[in-house]
Design a protein around this motif. Structure first.
Motif, PDB file in Angstrom:
ATOM      1  N   CYS A  48       0.829  -1.197   0.000  1.00 57.28           N
ATOM      2  CA  CYS A  48       0.000   0.000   0.000  1.00 57.28           C
ATOM      3  C   CYS A  48       0.873   1.260   0.000  1.00 57.28           C
ATOM      4  CB  CYS A  48      -0.885  -0.033   1.235  1.00 57.28           C
ATOM      5  SG  CYS A  48      -2.246   1.106   1.188  1.00 57.28           S
ATOM      6  N   GLN A  49       1.913   1.248   0.793  1.00 61.59           N
ATOM      7  CA  GLN A  49       2.846   2.377   0.832  1.00 61.59           C
ATOM      8  C   GLN A  49       3.511   2.583  -0.535  1.00 61.59           C
ATOM      9  OE1 GLN A  49       5.667   1.694   4.117  1.00 61.59           O
ATOM     10  NE2 GLN A  49       4.064   0.475   5.104  1.00 61.59           N
ATOM     11  N   TRP A  95      -2.413  12.764   7.491  1.00 60.50           N
ATOM     12  CA  TRP A  95      -3.777  12.344   7.234  1.00 60.50           C
ATOM     13  C   TRP A  95      -4.074  12.248   5.748  1.00 60.50           C
ATOM     14  CZ3 TRP A  95      -7.103   9.758   9.810  1.00 60.50           C
ATOM     15  CH2 TRP A  95      -7.079   9.770  11.200  1.00 60.50           C
ATOM     16  N   GLN A  96      -3.493  13.150   4.961  1.00 59.16           N
ATOM     17  CA  GLN A  96      -3.724  13.105   3.521  1.00 59.16           C
ATOM     18  C   GLN A  96      -3.169  11.819   2.922  1.00 59.16           C
ATOM     19  OE1 GLN A  96      -5.471  15.732   1.952  1.00 59.16           O
ATOM     20  NE2 GLN A  96      -5.688  14.109   0.428  1.00 59.16           N
ATOM     21  N   LEU A  97      -2.049  11.377   3.441  1.00 55.51           N
ATOM     22  CA  LEU A  97      -1.469  10.107   2.983  1.00 55.51           C
ATOM     23  C   LEU A  97      -2.481   8.975   3.173  1.00 55.51           C
ATOM     24  CD1 LEU A  97       2.111   8.937   3.892  1.00 55.51           C
ATOM     25  CD2 LEU A  97       0.207   7.340   3.880  1.00 55.51           C
ATOM     26  N   ARG A  98      -3.105   8.938   4.345  1.00 50.73           N
ATOM     27  CA  ARG A  98      -4.094   7.884   4.623  1.00 50.73           C
ATOM     28  C   ARG A  98      -5.341   8.044   3.745  1.00 50.73           C
ATOM     29  NH1 ARG A  98      -7.565   5.018   4.504  1.00 50.73           N
ATOM     30  NH2 ARG A  98      -8.590   3.766   6.121  1.00 50.73           N
ATOM     31  N   GLU A  99      -5.822   9.264   3.597  1.00 44.36           N
ATOM     32  CA  GLU A  99      -7.053   9.492   2.861  1.00 44.36           C
ATOM     33  C   GLU A  99      -6.891   9.252   1.361  1.00 44.36           C
ATOM     34  OE1 GLU A  99      -8.027  13.410   4.087  1.00 44.36           O
ATOM     35  OE2 GLU A  99      -8.655  12.787   6.106  1.00 44.36           O
ATOM     36  N   ASP A 100      -5.651   9.343   0.865  1.00 47.90           N
ATOM     37  CA  ASP A 100      -5.400   9.158  -0.565  1.00 47.90           C
ATOM     38  C   ASP A 100      -5.275   7.693  -0.971  1.00 47.90           C
ATOM     39  OD1 ASP A 100      -5.423  11.846  -1.161  1.00 47.90           O
ATOM     40  OD2 ASP A 100      -3.237  12.084  -1.117  1.00 47.90           O
ATOM     41  N   ILE A 101      -5.221   6.782  -0.016  1.00 47.25           N
ATOM     42  CA  ILE A 101      -4.906   5.390  -0.332  1.00 47.25           C
ATOM     43  C   ILE A 101      -5.867   4.799  -1.352  1.00 47.25           C
ATOM     44  CG2 ILE A 101      -4.892   3.044   0.603  1.00 47.25           C
ATOM     45  CD1 ILE A 101      -3.584   4.163   3.124  1.00 47.25           C
ATOM     46  N   SER A 102      -7.160   4.958  -1.131  1.00 48.85           N
ATOM     47  CA  SER A 102      -8.128   4.344  -2.045  1.00 48.85           C
ATOM     48  C   SER A 102      -7.980   4.889  -3.451  1.00 48.85           C
ATOM     49  CB  SER A 102      -9.554   4.563  -1.529  1.00 48.85           C
ATOM     50  OG  SER A 102      -9.755   3.843  -0.333  1.00 48.85           O
ATOM     51  N   ASP A 103      -7.772   6.197  -3.569  1.00 44.33           N
ATOM     52  CA  ASP A 103      -7.608   6.797  -4.898  1.00 44.33           C
ATOM     53  C   ASP A 103      -6.325   6.315  -5.558  1.00 44.33           C
ATOM     54  OD1 ASP A 103      -8.371   8.724  -7.012  1.00 44.33           O
ATOM     55  OD2 ASP A 103      -6.552   9.769  -6.365  1.00 44.33           O
ATOM     56  N   MET A 104      -5.250   6.223  -4.793  1.00 43.16           N
ATOM     57  CA  MET A 104      -3.977   5.743  -5.361  1.00 43.16           C
ATOM     58  C   MET A 104      -4.120   4.305  -5.846  1.00 43.16           C
ATOM     59  SD  MET A 104      -1.993   8.398  -5.092  1.00 43.16           S
ATOM     60  CE  MET A 104      -3.470   9.405  -5.243  1.00 43.16           C
ATOM     61  N   GLN A 105      -4.819   3.484  -5.077  1.00 45.60           N
ATOM     62  CA  GLN A 105      -5.005   2.095  -5.484  1.00 45.60           C
ATOM     63  C   GLN A 105      -5.870   2.010  -6.740  1.00 45.60           C
ATOM     64  OE1 GLN A 105      -6.723  -0.515  -2.564  1.00 45.60           O
ATOM     65  NE2 GLN A 105      -6.440  -2.310  -3.833  1.00 45.60           N
ATOM     66  N   LYS A 106      -6.872   2.862  -6.828  1.00 47.77           N
ATOM     67  CA  LYS A 106      -7.750   2.871  -8.002  1.00 47.77           C
ATOM     68  C   LYS A 106      -6.959   3.141  -9.274  1.00 47.77           C
ATOM     69  CE  LYS A 106     -12.155   4.826  -9.574  1.00 47.77           C
ATOM     70  NZ  LYS A 106     -13.245   5.785  -9.236  1.00 47.77           N
ATOM     71  N   HIS A 140       2.358   6.843  -7.155  1.00 43.91           N
ATOM     72  CA  HIS A 140       1.436   7.789  -7.782  1.00 43.91           C
ATOM     73  C   HIS A 140       1.505   9.185  -7.177  1.00 43.91           C
ATOM     74  CE1 HIS A 140      -0.495   4.792 -10.314  1.00 43.91           C
ATOM     75  NE2 HIS A 140      -0.396   3.963  -9.293  1.00 43.91           N
ATOM     76  N   LYS A 141       2.176   9.310  -6.043  1.00 42.07           N
ATOM     77  CA  LYS A 141       2.333  10.612  -5.407  1.00 42.07           C
ATOM     78  C   LYS A 141       3.725  10.670  -4.785  1.00 42.07           C
ATOM     79  CE  LYS A 141      -0.307  13.842  -2.558  1.00 42.07           C
ATOM     80  NZ  LYS A 141      -1.479  13.991  -1.654  1.00 42.07           N
ATOM     81  N   PRO A 142       4.752  10.829  -5.619  1.00 41.59           N
ATOM     82  CA  PRO A 142       6.131  10.773  -5.127  1.00 41.59           C
ATOM     83  C   PRO A 142       6.377  11.761  -3.994  1.00 41.59           C
ATOM     84  CG  PRO A 142       6.074  10.773  -7.526  1.00 41.59           C
ATOM     85  CD  PRO A 142       4.672  11.045  -7.068  1.00 41.59           C
ATOM     86  N   GLY A 143       7.095  11.269  -2.985  1.00 39.36           N
ATOM     87  CA  GLY A 143       7.431  12.111  -1.850  1.00 39.36           C
ATOM     88  C   GLY A 143       6.440  12.063  -0.709  1.00 39.36           C
TER      89      GLY A 143
END
Length: 460
Positions: free
Chosen positions: A258-259, A320-331, A265-268
């Motif tokens: 997941c990390q 928190w943004q890192l956690r909230e972005d997970i579903s979108d990054m996986q999509k 998809h969102k470097p850094g």
């Protein structure tokens, strides 16, 4: 327009009865794009009286009703079938905050209010409504109640069931249940509001709710911590609970796959990589510096692989943004077979080990993307591919699900921790739910909705 359409329009107004395919498009397909229906129309009532009139008319005409909030269901629970005989009733015009009692720590709202609106209304009087979801800007209170939503702060505050004091519900025959109590204690018989929480709109249509509020925290301390194993993660959870009690608000586990997806998809965005990253947040009243110092002192006595402790609100928001972005990054990586499972927190390491080994044996090289609310045992356990090229992913869905659910129930877990059943999991529920419990639920459905007009085709 048919005579039935005209009668429906007379209740809500012609502009609020949607029949044009273009206008209906956002409401007829579920959020994940797996189910698409063809409704009779979509009615947008502005009050409980209009809802009552709509339900009464539908009951008399034998028209099925599909309640719909923000249409954020991941299981097809708010999508009509293709018969053209189901009326969607959407509550987005019902967004009134009816009453806030700051002294009683309660708020009464229309069911069409978005979660964010309720949060903001509570904050305006210095109070907290603690339910927190990635979809809070669009999901509605009625939908949150119908799925018994959980989210990021269940560890401290509980699910919607624990956050609800009273409900207002239009029953399938058009009668109104007015149970909008703001009491914490009431021993006058059965607490009937509980029937409608988690029922996915199959027993009635929720039009209003009285919800619990809490003191607004004035201090937060947030960290992203690295551990080498799931066992170490649960040990950290137990140690945090022993030291900080209910000040521990959030405890999230994020697996290394997941990390890696997030960083790709969102470097850094990732400050480190580890077998498991833990997003931990404490909250309290009082001075922020005191809570931060207490957390820092505790961390100094631990042996985490790596970690970042937020030193400002900006840094906290980034974590928190890192956690909230997970579903979108996986999509962005393509489709996945998603599981919203729950096991006792203590069983998470054993479940991950046994289920992962079984999936790998059946589908060598399978990629498992796991993350979620480990503090309450709710994991999002997603299979990104089962074979090279991913072409056979959904062909393998039943086989994957059978393995996952076998291991979930080995540890006395659940196949639906917070997203509900809907159309997606109905056939699995009959296999795993206690048959006596299922019989009781079906009996209640028969009693309240003998003609099955409320959200038919789901798990009841």
């Amino acid at each position: 327009m048919t005579d039935l359409h005209a009668r429906l329009a007379a209740i809500v107004g012609a502009a609020n009865l949607l029949t044009d395919p273009h206008d209906l498009a956002p409401a007829v397909t579920d959020m994940r794009g797996r189910y698409t229906g063809l409704p009779l129309a979509m009615a947008l009532p502005a009050s409980r009286d209009e809802v009552t009139a709509l339900v009464t008319l539908c009951a008399a005409e034998g028209i099925a009703i599909v309640p719909q909030g923000g249409n954020t269901s991941t299981c097809g629970a708010a999508t009509p079938d293709t018969s053209g005989r189901q009326l969607i009733i959407g509550l987005r015009r019902m967004q009134r905050v009816r009453h806030i009692d700051a002294a009683n720590l309660s708020i009464t709202v229309d069911a069409g209010c978005t979660l964010a609106q309720v949060q903001q209304a509570a904050a305006s009087v210095g109070r907290l409504f603690p339910l927190s979801l990635a979809s809070e800007g669009s999901c509605q209170i009625g939908g949150n109640l119908s799925t018994n939503a959980g989210g990021l702060a269940v560890l401290r505050y509980g699910t919607m069931r624990e956050l609800t004091l009273g409900l207002e519900v239009v029953l399938p025959d058009g009668t109104l249940l007015d149970a909008l109590s703001a009491l914490r204690k009431d021993t006058t018989g059965l607490d009937v509001k509980q029937l409608f929480i988690g029922a996915e709109g199959q027993l009635g249509l929720i039009t209003g709710a009285t919800l619990k509020l809490f003191a607004l925290p004035t201090a937060y301390s947030t960290a992203l911590l690295a551990v080498d194993s799931a066992e170490a993660a649960i040990a950290a959870l137990n140690a945090l609970q022993a030291r900080f009690g209910d000040r521990l608000t959030t405890f999230e586990m994020i697996s290394e796959p997941c990390q890696r997806i997030s960083e790709r998809h969102k470097p850094g965005c990732m400050p480190f990589f580890a077998p498991w990253a833990l997003l931990v947040e404490l909250s309290d009243g009082g001075e922020p510096a005191a809570l931060q110092a207490s957390f820092e002192q505790w961390l100094g006595g631990q042996d985490f692989h790596d970690g970042v402790l937020a030193q400002s609100e900006t840094e906290r928001a980034s974590l928190w943004q890192l956690r909230e972005d997970i579903s979108d990054m996986q999509k962005r990586e393509g489709p996945s077979i998603k599981h919203d499972i729950g096991v006792p927190s203590s069983a998470i390491p054993a479940f991950l080990a046994s289920c992962g080994a079984a999936l790998d044996a059946a589908f060598p090289g399978v990629r498992i993307v796991a993350f979620g609310h480990a503090g309450d045992g709710n994991l999002h356990y997603n299979i990104s591919y089962t074979r090279p090229g991913n072409a056979e992913l959904f062909t393998d869905e039943d086989a994957v699900n059978a393995i996952v659910y076998e291991h979930v129930y080995r540890y006395r877990g659940t196949l639906a921790a917070e997203h509900g059943i809907g159309q997606l999991k109905a056939h699995w529920l009959s296999q795993y739910k206690d048959p006596v419990a299922l019989a009781i639920m079906r009996g209640i459905k028969q009693q309240l909705d003998p003609h099955s007009i409320m959200n038919p085709g789901r798990w009841l």
